[in-house]
Each structure stands twice: as C-alpha cells, then as structure tokens.
Design a protein around this motif. Structure first.
Motif, PDB file in Angstrom:
ATOM      1  N   ALA A 158       1.076 -34.802  18.473  1.00  0.00           N
ATOM      2  CA  ALA A 158      -0.356 -35.099  18.542  1.00  0.00           C
ATOM      3  C   ALA A 158      -1.138 -33.856  18.107  1.00  0.00           C
ATOM      4  O   ALA A 158      -0.662 -32.719  18.230  1.00  0.00           O
ATOM      5  N   TRP A 159      -2.349 -34.056  17.589  1.00  0.00           N
ATOM      6  CA  TRP A 159      -3.192 -32.940  17.161  1.00  0.00           C
ATOM      7  C   TRP A 159      -3.479 -32.048  18.365  1.00  0.00           C
ATOM      8  O   TRP A 159      -3.861 -32.522  19.420  1.00  0.00           O
ATOM      9  N   HIS A 160      -3.239 -30.731  18.207  1.00  0.00           N
ATOM     10  CA  HIS A 160      -3.472 -29.792  19.300  1.00  0.00           C
ATOM     11  C   HIS A 160      -3.681 -28.395  18.724  1.00  0.00           C
ATOM     12  O   HIS A 160      -3.515 -28.186  17.527  1.00  0.00           O
ATOM     13  N   THR A 161      -4.051 -27.461  19.573  1.00  0.00           N
ATOM     14  CA  THR A 161      -4.293 -26.091  19.122  1.00  0.00           C
ATOM     15  C   THR A 161      -3.399 -25.113  19.879  1.00  0.00           C
ATOM     16  O   THR A 161      -2.866 -25.432  20.948  1.00  0.00           O
ATOM     17  N   HIS A 162      -3.249 -23.931  19.305  1.00  0.00           N
ATOM     18  CA  HIS A 162      -2.538 -22.813  19.919  1.00  0.00           C
ATOM     19  C   HIS A 162      -3.450 -21.598  19.804  1.00  0.00           C
ATOM     20  O   HIS A 162      -3.430 -20.909  18.777  1.00  0.00           O
ATOM     21  N   PRO A 163      -4.288 -21.324  20.814  1.00  0.00           N
ATOM     22  CA  PRO A 163      -5.267 -20.245  20.717  1.00  0.00           C
ATOM     23  C   PRO A 163      -4.664 -18.872  20.394  1.00  0.00           C
ATOM     24  O   PRO A 163      -5.321 -18.048  19.761  1.00  0.00           O
TER      25      PRO A 163
END
Length: 77
Positions: free
Chosen positions: A51-56
C-alpha cells in the motif's frame, strides 16, 4: 554480537492492511534500541503489492530477484 542461524526465525504473512495480495516477510536485521535499523526480506507473489506509504527517515530497496515498480511521491513510476 548476536548471531542468528539461518531459518531460526519464523516468517510472517504481510498484513492485508499494508500488503494487498500474498506477501511473506522474513526478518534479516533487528537491531536493539537505540538503533533505528531494521531489514526484512519481503517476497511478493504475482499480483501482490504494498500500500502507498512513506518512510520519513528514508528507505533502501534491494531487489534480490524478479522485477517490480517503484515511485516517489508525485514522481514517475
């Protein structure tokens, strides 16, 4: 030094909330606090995805076999 034997840690199934389709996750690196590094070998069956996600703090992807698509926010696939 903490040495783990190959195959001594169990695989897990990727949560359908994050991985639509069949996904297996095998831990590679799990460093203790205060380290912030973790590595997992993720195996995607055909048609599975993340799923679309981020890794700060960033993310490194290493493709061991097969091929796939990746995209940065508002960037090209």
């Amino acid at each position: 030094m903490d040495i783990k034997k190959n195959g001594s840690r169990s695989s897990t199934v990727g949560s359908p909330d994050y991985f639509p389709g069949a996904v297996r996750m095998d831990p590679a690196i799990e460093a203790p606090e205060p380290a912030r590094i973790r590595s997992v070998v993720v195996t995607f069956e055909p048609g599975a995805r993340t799923a679309w996600h981020t890794h700060p703090l960033g993310q490194s992807l290493i493709v061991l076999s097969g091929r796939g698509l990746a995209q940065s926010w508002d960037g090209p696939v």
